[in-house]
Design a protein around this motif. Sequence first.
Motif, short mmCIF file in Angstrom:
data_model
loop_
_atom_site.label_atom_id
_atom_site.label_comp_id
_atom_site.label_asym_id
_atom_site.label_seq_id
_atom_site.Cartn_x
_atom_site.Cartn_y
_atom_site.Cartn_z
N THR A 248 -2.95 -18.88 25.30
CA THR A 248 -2.28 -17.63 25.69
C THR A 248 -3.17 -16.79 26.50
O THR A 248 -2.89 -15.74 27.18
N LEU A 249 -4.65 -17.03 26.40
CA LEU A 249 -5.57 -16.07 27.12
C LEU A 249 -5.47 -16.11 28.41
O LEU A 249 -5.89 -15.18 29.16
N PHE A 250 -4.83 -17.35 28.92
CA PHE A 250 -5.09 -17.16 30.51
C PHE A 250 -3.69 -17.38 31.03
O PHE A 250 -3.64 -17.68 32.45
N THR A 251 -2.84 -17.20 30.47
CA THR A 251 -1.37 -17.24 31.02
C THR A 251 -0.77 -15.56 31.35
O THR A 251 -1.52 -14.66 30.78
N ASP A 252 0.43 -15.55 31.87
CA ASP A 252 1.10 -14.37 32.06
C ASP A 252 0.35 -13.46 33.28
O ASP A 252 0.83 -12.33 33.40
N MET B 75 -1.69 -20.56 37.66
CA MET B 75 -3.05 -20.35 36.99
C MET B 75 -4.01 -20.94 38.39
O MET B 75 -3.78 -21.78 38.77
N PRO B 76 -4.62 -19.84 38.80
CA PRO B 76 -5.63 -20.30 40.15
C PRO B 76 -6.75 -20.86 39.64
O PRO B 76 -6.93 -21.12 38.34
N GLN B 77 -7.57 -21.49 40.38
CA GLN B 77 -8.45 -22.42 40.01
C GLN B 77 -9.75 -21.75 39.24
O GLN B 77 -10.30 -22.34 38.32
N HIS B 78 -10.00 -20.58 39.39
CA HIS B 78 -11.23 -19.87 38.74
C HIS B 78 -10.82 -19.80 37.01
O HIS B 78 -11.61 -19.90 36.59
N LEU B 79 -9.41 -19.32 36.94
CA LEU B 79 -9.07 -19.23 35.66
C LEU B 79 -8.93 -20.65 35.05
O LEU B 79 -9.25 -20.96 33.62
N GLN B 80 -8.46 -21.70 35.61
CA GLN B 80 -8.39 -23.07 35.19
C GLN B 80 -10.00 -23.47 34.69
O GLN B 80 -10.36 -24.46 33.77
N ARG B 81 -10.80 -23.25 35.49
CA ARG B 81 -12.26 -23.48 35.33
C ARG B 81 -12.83 -22.63 34.14
O ARG B 81 -13.52 -23.31 33.21
N GLN B 82 -12.52 -21.61 34.05
CA GLN B 82 -12.78 -20.74 32.47
C GLN B 82 -12.25 -21.15 31.45
O GLN B 82 -13.02 -21.28 30.42
N GLU B 83 -11.01 -21.85 31.47
CA GLU B 83 -10.25 -22.36 30.47
C GLU B 83 -11.17 -23.73 29.80
O GLU B 83 -11.54 -23.90 28.77
#
Length: 624
Positions: free
Chosen positions: A593-597, A602-610
């Motif tokens: 849930t840190l990366f949602t909402d 979800m953009p690629q840079h957040l997918q990479r951070q996850e």
Amino acid sequence: PPSSCQVGGSNHARWHKYRAPMMQTNLLRGALKRHALGASARLGSGVGDISAALRIGRSRGNRNLSSVVAVRDDDDDDDGTAAAATAAVVAQVRAAVNGAVKKRGPSFAATSNKERQKEKSSPSPCSSVKDEEIKKNYLNQIHSDDEEHVSPTHLKYTGGQSMPLTSTLKIVEPGEDAPRGIWPVYRILDEDGCFRCPSNDGYIDPEMPAITPITASSSAEEMIPRSNDDDDEKHNLSRLRSILSSKHPLHSSEVQDSTLLQPSSSPYADTGTNNTLLRAQRQMIRLRQMDNIMQNAQRQGRISFYMTCRGEEAIHIGSAAALRPQDIILAQYREHGLLMWRGFTLEQFTNQCFSNDLDLGRGRQMPIHYGSRALNYHTISSPLGTQIPQATGVAYKMKLDAAAAAANGDSNHDPGIAICYFGDGCASTTDFHAGLNFAATLKAPAIFFCRNNGYAISTSVEDQYAGDGIVCRAIGYGMAGLRVDGNDIFAVNAAVREAREYCLTHNAPILIEAMTYRQGHHSTSDDSSRYRCPKEVHSHSTSTDPVKRLNAFLERNEWMSADGTAKIRDEERMAVLQAMEAAERRPPPKMETLFTDVYELMPQHLQRQERQLHDHLAKYPDNY
């Protein structure tokens, strides 16, 4: 304008204004009550006819006793016997009144004038000191049955300030003259739980509006039909309204209109009954118990932060009961009672404070930063004042929606308003100026509700502003204003109800200032004993506490005993403890849930951070 009559209670004859041209008529009315029926007897049909004749006489422009009695024959289909029966009394009363006035003599008026010149309060609407004294004598006679109760004339505020009290709810609109001197504080319920007596008002508006006449049953025991009322005969709201209107006719209009004294159309989910007043009491007690327990939990290190609203509960519950579900709330951080009234449960409050997996904010906010899309309650933000210009934008959007619905012929659209809460310290921010100025120029239907509790964290109002509080600024922005006793739940309810109606009717904003007192520390990070005397806190907590005031009202009207209140307190304390313990046992929100909402996709840079986070946790499993 001519004076106006009010007929209330059990065919009681009452009137509201006291103007010199009508003083003789007013004296006749009071004397008729004493002379013909006795001081303790109820007014009969004869005087009821006189009351009707007075109203008819005013509508025709008749301002003397003879024409008032004569006109009675022309407007009713009877033989005029009522007017004839009172004609003999008129002559006797006129002689008695003239004699009473002459007895006062010039020295009385001269002495009173000297005393009045020393006072800084607003001048009386009466034409002379004699008329003022006669008016007060009359109003003292129509005091409630609580003969020992003496209403205060002024509200004692922190810093030694004194503000005149008024029993008249009057919104000062743009273009109208502001009250002379200090703005009055509107109040219905005094500290001891009695409805206040208007004869002791510290401020009397020279242009007091007429009170709408009401018709009550001949006996307080005769009930209004109550299809939606509480089944408990003792706690019947219709009966209570009838009794209060009979005992306090000058407050009868507010009694009949108060949403706190109206049953709900269906049982409340948290109480299982339709009784709004008893729910208000229970929720104020629940709010205080939750504050006490959660503050102690923070002291024990179980949560990181907390803020109480002790001493301000009447603002929350009184205003929440006056709003509609479609009205959008933008609060600061000390208004969780409004969310509670709308259905936010103890479990939801404690889940948020413990930031567990059931927290609606997914653990991303500090404790007490609540929010609920379903309940039209915007999520709290810590920076002061950010919600004020946001409220202007919300209200303007609601105004546009209402205009579009009207243009499309949508009769089902139920318009709403935005209401924004903030403290006196927040009124010193630049967002306050920007938000109110935009709202006034855009004619946005918004209520700006200032909780003036005496302190902006550690800064007292004496060090914060030199003017007359916050409400006086409404005139400068070109918006309406109203000041109310924030510890009187009935006055707060009436003020917000009328303010909401004003916003919708005029498509314009209004500023309300509620005078209250913050009994607790600013937050768990604060020690208020460093900047204010503990004796001051004790004085306010014993004399102006809103929970004690409502409890006293219920006890006086035999709706609740001290033991009954103590039982509710114990029940709510146990309910809070159970909710807190359950919330404490739950796990934190899932890491995903840190990366949602933030984004819908979800953009690629957040997918990479996850992915990087998961790789890190896999590499060091013993450290997390």
